[in-house]
Design a protein around this motif. Structure first.
Motif, mmCIF file in Angstrom:
data_model
loop_
_atom_site.group_PDB
_atom_site.id
_atom_site.type_symbol
_atom_site.label_atom_id
_atom_site.label_comp_id
_atom_site.label_asym_id
_atom_site.label_seq_id
_atom_site.Cartn_x
_atom_site.Cartn_y
_atom_site.Cartn_z
ATOM 1 N N LYS A 113 0.844 -1.189 0.000
ATOM 2 C CA LYS A 113 0.000 0.000 0.000
ATOM 3 C C LYS A 113 0.883 1.243 0.000
ATOM 4 O O LYS A 113 2.100 1.163 0.194
ATOM 5 C CB LYS A 113 -0.930 0.012 1.204
ATOM 6 C CG LYS A 113 -0.221 0.096 2.543
ATOM 7 C CD LYS A 113 -1.243 0.110 3.679
ATOM 8 C CE LYS A 113 -0.552 0.233 5.036
ATOM 9 N NZ LYS A 113 -1.533 0.259 6.145
ATOM 10 N N PHE A 114 0.249 2.405 -0.204
ATOM 11 C CA PHE A 114 0.959 3.678 -0.185
ATOM 12 C C PHE A 114 0.930 4.261 1.224
ATOM 13 O O PHE A 114 -0.120 4.271 1.891
ATOM 14 C CB PHE A 114 0.335 4.665 -1.166
ATOM 15 C CG PHE A 114 0.604 4.323 -2.605
ATOM 16 C CD1 PHE A 114 1.806 4.673 -3.211
ATOM 17 C CD2 PHE A 114 -0.346 3.646 -3.358
ATOM 18 C CE1 PHE A 114 2.061 4.366 -4.532
ATOM 19 C CE2 PHE A 114 -0.109 3.330 -4.683
ATOM 20 C CZ PHE A 114 1.101 3.692 -5.272
ATOM 21 N N ILE A 115 2.087 4.775 1.656
ATOM 22 C CA ILE A 115 2.223 5.361 2.988
ATOM 23 C C ILE A 115 2.741 6.789 2.838
ATOM 24 O O ILE A 115 3.721 7.035 2.133
ATOM 25 C CB ILE A 115 3.202 4.542 3.855
ATOM 26 C CG1 ILE A 115 2.690 3.104 4.024
ATOM 27 C CG2 ILE A 115 3.405 5.210 5.208
ATOM 28 C CD1 ILE A 115 3.673 2.197 4.730
ATOM 29 N N LYS A 116 2.071 7.743 3.487
ATOM 30 C CA LYS A 116 2.521 9.137 3.430
ATOM 31 C C LYS A 116 3.798 9.296 4.238
ATOM 32 O O LYS A 116 3.862 8.897 5.402
ATOM 33 C CB LYS A 116 1.448 10.085 3.951
ATOM 34 C CG LYS A 116 1.810 11.562 3.761
ATOM 35 C CD LYS A 116 0.651 12.480 4.056
ATOM 36 C CE LYS A 116 0.393 12.561 5.545
ATOM 37 N NZ LYS A 116 -0.590 13.632 5.881
ATOM 38 N N ILE A 117 4.839 9.869 3.605
ATOM 39 C CA ILE A 117 6.125 10.012 4.288
ATOM 40 C C ILE A 117 6.517 11.464 4.502
ATOM 41 O O ILE A 117 7.450 11.735 5.273
ATOM 42 C CB ILE A 117 7.253 9.296 3.515
ATOM 43 C CG1 ILE A 117 7.446 9.932 2.131
ATOM 44 C CG2 ILE A 117 6.983 7.805 3.398
ATOM 45 C CD1 ILE A 117 8.723 9.469 1.426
ATOM 46 N N GLN A 118 5.799 12.411 3.840
ATOM 47 C CA GLN A 118 6.270 13.784 3.927
ATOM 48 C C GLN A 118 5.172 14.751 3.495
ATOM 49 O O GLN A 118 4.374 14.457 2.596
ATOM 50 C CB GLN A 118 7.499 13.946 3.011
ATOM 51 C CG GLN A 118 8.210 15.276 3.094
ATOM 52 C CD GLN A 118 9.412 15.331 2.167
ATOM 53 O OE1 GLN A 118 9.898 14.302 1.688
ATOM 54 N NE2 GLN A 118 9.887 16.536 1.891
ATOM 55 N N ASP A 119 5.142 15.901 4.144
ATOM 56 C CA ASP A 119 4.279 17.009 3.724
ATOM 57 C C ASP A 119 5.130 18.050 3.008
ATOM 58 O O ASP A 119 6.304 18.253 3.342
ATOM 59 C CB ASP A 119 3.604 17.668 4.929
ATOM 60 C CG ASP A 119 2.659 16.721 5.644
ATOM 61 O OD1 ASP A 119 2.041 15.890 4.962
ATOM 62 O OD2 ASP A 119 2.572 16.801 6.882
ATOM 63 N N ILE A 120 4.539 18.726 2.026
ATOM 64 C CA ILE A 120 5.233 19.784 1.297
ATOM 65 C C ILE A 120 4.852 21.133 1.908
ATOM 66 O O ILE A 120 3.691 21.358 2.260
ATOM 67 C CB ILE A 120 4.878 19.745 -0.198
ATOM 68 C CG1 ILE A 120 5.355 18.423 -0.812
ATOM 69 C CG2 ILE A 120 5.512 20.904 -0.950
ATOM 70 C CD1 ILE A 120 4.981 18.235 -2.263
ATOM 71 N N GLU A 121 5.846 22.030 2.026
ATOM 72 C CA GLU A 121 5.639 23.308 2.703
ATOM 73 C C GLU A 121 4.411 24.056 2.189
ATOM 74 O O GLU A 121 4.365 24.481 1.041
ATOM 75 C CB GLU A 121 6.867 24.206 2.495
ATOM 76 C CG GLU A 121 8.174 23.528 2.864
ATOM 77 C CD GLU A 121 9.340 24.158 2.151
ATOM 78 O OE1 GLU A 121 10.072 24.914 2.810
ATOM 79 O OE2 GLU A 121 9.496 23.926 0.944
ATOM 80 N N ILE A 122 3.442 24.213 3.046
ATOM 81 C CA ILE A 122 2.193 24.834 2.636
ATOM 82 C C ILE A 122 2.338 26.340 2.426
ATOM 83 O O ILE A 122 1.569 26.957 1.690
ATOM 84 C CB ILE A 122 1.080 24.527 3.666
ATOM 85 C CG1 ILE A 122 -0.290 24.856 3.067
ATOM 86 C CG2 ILE A 122 1.329 25.291 4.956
ATOM 87 C CD1 ILE A 122 -1.436 24.329 3.896
ATOM 88 N N LEU A 123 3.362 26.967 3.046
ATOM 89 C CA LEU A 123 3.552 28.406 2.877
ATOM 90 C C LEU A 123 4.098 28.739 1.493
ATOM 91 O O LEU A 123 3.881 29.835 0.977
ATOM 92 C CB LEU A 123 4.489 28.952 3.962
ATOM 93 C CG LEU A 123 3.940 28.922 5.386
ATOM 94 C CD1 LEU A 123 4.976 29.473 6.365
ATOM 95 C CD2 LEU A 123 2.654 29.726 5.479
#
Length: 527
Positions: free
Chosen positions: A293-303
């Motif tokens: 399955k796919f696992i979230k590893i990182q968020d991209i800078e929302i600013l």
């Protein structure tokens, strides 16, 4: 007709479709047992007023003549039961059609005369052509006379040109009547290379019952896959090829919110997917092969990434990157670099310009980015080896309001397709120091002008929200695109070529309708 050579040698010309002569000596006469409606001599059956091609003629008959018979057609395989025939004559009959393979199964045929009949068509070609392989199996032919016919030298006659180049038979000179460029050309002197008989087309293969924005393809685990962004359900839908059912099927998805781009990138056999969303931030997922399955590893800078509109992945030297075009008033188009564990911000470009598209390409062997914006002309950046960053070079002149820029190459030349929603879209060519105008296409309502290469065929597909999608084909002689085909896709946003199982497909996203899969078909008009 024990020895029929002498009388036929005296015939100078026949108003006929086919006249085949092979002189043979020393044939032993055979006395057949003929049906009641055939008059027989030593080795000949003469059939008059027959309503159809007889099927009960003895197989050892040497000669068979049809005179004033009433049948209207010579069907396929009419003489399979008479393989010993050496002479076949049709005179003053009423048939008007000779089917393909009518004379198959006659390896010993030496004479074929067709004269003074009511022929109107031969395989429905109105005496302008001949059925392919009409001479197949006639290995004893030594002389062929096809004069007196108005041949149309198109792809349907290519086989005859090929046969003339391979047969040992002597063939009287015959000429083309049409098309105009071949009129009065000697068919015997034509080459198969002069016939351009291969055409292509896109035909609908499969329909997917959902709207979509971006479509991308990627190779993973020794197979080809497709990922589609669904803006209204917020999903990235992953498709795989079903080798048994011979179609694309869903095998997994990533669920999000208002998804606009699902961009795959494979690094050292590991699959990552950058999921760009209008709300809720953008994220990076990793495919866990053990959990499947796919696992979230990182968020991209929302600013920085507030309103993503496009993503490009690329590799420079040994390093992997992706760049996000941000179309918000306060966002930054940003380059991210892989550091072995994740992607981190490497360089911010073009702040405050509301970029709608980013394209990575190489010009003269050097990495470049082209950023399209709703607020200014497209801007070209070049990679600087010293700083390992992109540096602004110049704008593309006279191309305001370009929604997107996509590139393609023909041999060593670099071209770009620039999309405009209002006005004309353009094809431009790199001239050494700038991109120069090459061609304009009317494009009201267009948000995608996508060049695609499928095998040796170069296309450009111009989508529209208000009319049919136009497919253009690159004409090498004219060095420009020519209209090729229209596709009915509702509000297309992206096109991608997928090659799998020796088949080529075109995926067409649709913002308002169903996502369509077209098959790229190659048709041989000479077949």
């Amino acid at each position: 007709m024990g020895n029929a050579s002498r009388p036929f040698r005296r015939i100078a010309y026949f108003l006929c479709l086919l006249s085949v002569l092979l002189l043979t000596e020393g044939k032993k006469p055979v006395k057949p047992k003929c049906p009641a409606w055939c008059t027989c001599t030593k080795d000949n059956a003469l059939c008059e007023n027959a309503r159809s091609i007889p099927r009960s003629v003895p197989p050892d008959v040497i000669s068979l003549s049809f005179v004033r018979s009433a049948f209207t057609k010579i069907p396929e395989g009419s003489f399979l039961l008479t393989p010993s025939l050496q002479l076949l004559l049709f005179t003053s009959n009423t048939f008007d059609v000779i089917s393909d393979d009518a004379f198959m199964g006659l390896p010993h045929l030496e004479y074929l005369f067709i004269e003074n009949n009511s022929i109107k068509s031969l395989a429905n070609n109105n005496l302008q052509s001949l059925p392919k392989d009409i001479f197949k199996g006639l290995d004893s032919l030594t002389n062929v006379d096809l004069r007196g016919n108005a041949f149309n030298c198109d792809c349907k006659l290519k086989w005859l040109v090929e046969w003339l180049g391979s047969t040992n038979a002597t063939v009287e000179d015959i000429y083309c009547e049409s098309p105009p460029e071949y009129k009065k050309r000697k068919i015997n002197s034509l080459s198969p290379k002069e016939f351009d008989c291969i055409i292509t087309e896109f035909e609908v293969y499969q329909s997917l019952p959902y709207q979509s924005l971006s479509v991308d393809t990627f190779s993973y685990m020794n197979d080809e896959h497709v990922v589609i962004a669904q803006p209204f359900t917020g999903k990235c839908i992953f498709l795989e090829w079903d080798h048994v059912e011979v179609m694309f099927r869903n095998y997994d998805n990533i669920t999000g919110t208002s998804t606009v781009v699902c961009k795959p990138i494979v690094i050292e056999s590991q699959l990552y997917v950058i999921v760009a969303q209008l709300f809720g931030g953008s994220h990076i997922y990793k495919r866990d092969i053990f959990a499947n399955k796919f696992i979230k590893i990182q968020d991209i800078e929302i600013l920085k990434i507030r309103k993503p509109n496009d993503i490009e992945t690329f590799r420079i030297a040994e390093d992997w990157y992706f760049v996000v075009a941000d179309s918000s008033k306060a966002g930054f188009t940003t380059v991210y670099k892989w550091n072995g564990n994740g992607f981190y911000s490497h360089q911010s470009l073009h702040a405050w310009y509301r970029d709608t598209d980013v394209e990575y390409l190489e010009i003269s062997g050097k990495p470049h980015l082209i950023l399209s914006s709703s607020s200014q002309r497209p801007v070209i950046y070049q990679w600087n080896k010293g700083t390992n960053e992109f540096v602004k070079r110049f704008d593309i002149q006279d191309m305001e309001d370009a929604y997107a820029v996509k590139h393609f190459k023909v041999k060593e030349d670099v071209y770009i397709c620039l999309t405009r929603f209002i006005g004309d879209s353009k094809v431009m060519k790199w001239g050494g120091s700038a991109f120069l105008d090459l061609q304009r296409m009317p494009s009201r309502g267009s948000m995608v002008f996508q060049p695609l290469q499928i095998n040796n065929y170069q296309y450009a597909i111009l989508g529209s929200d208000y009319s049919f999608t136009q497919v253009y084909y690159w004409d090498a002689e004219k060095a420009k695109f020519v209209k090729f085909q229209e596709l009915n896709v509702q509000a297309p946003r992206s096109f991608i070529h997928v090659s799998i199982d020796k088949r080529d497909f075109l995926f067409a996203s649709s913002f308002k309708g169903t996502t369509l899969i077209y098959k790229h078909v190659i048709v041989d008009l000479s077949a």
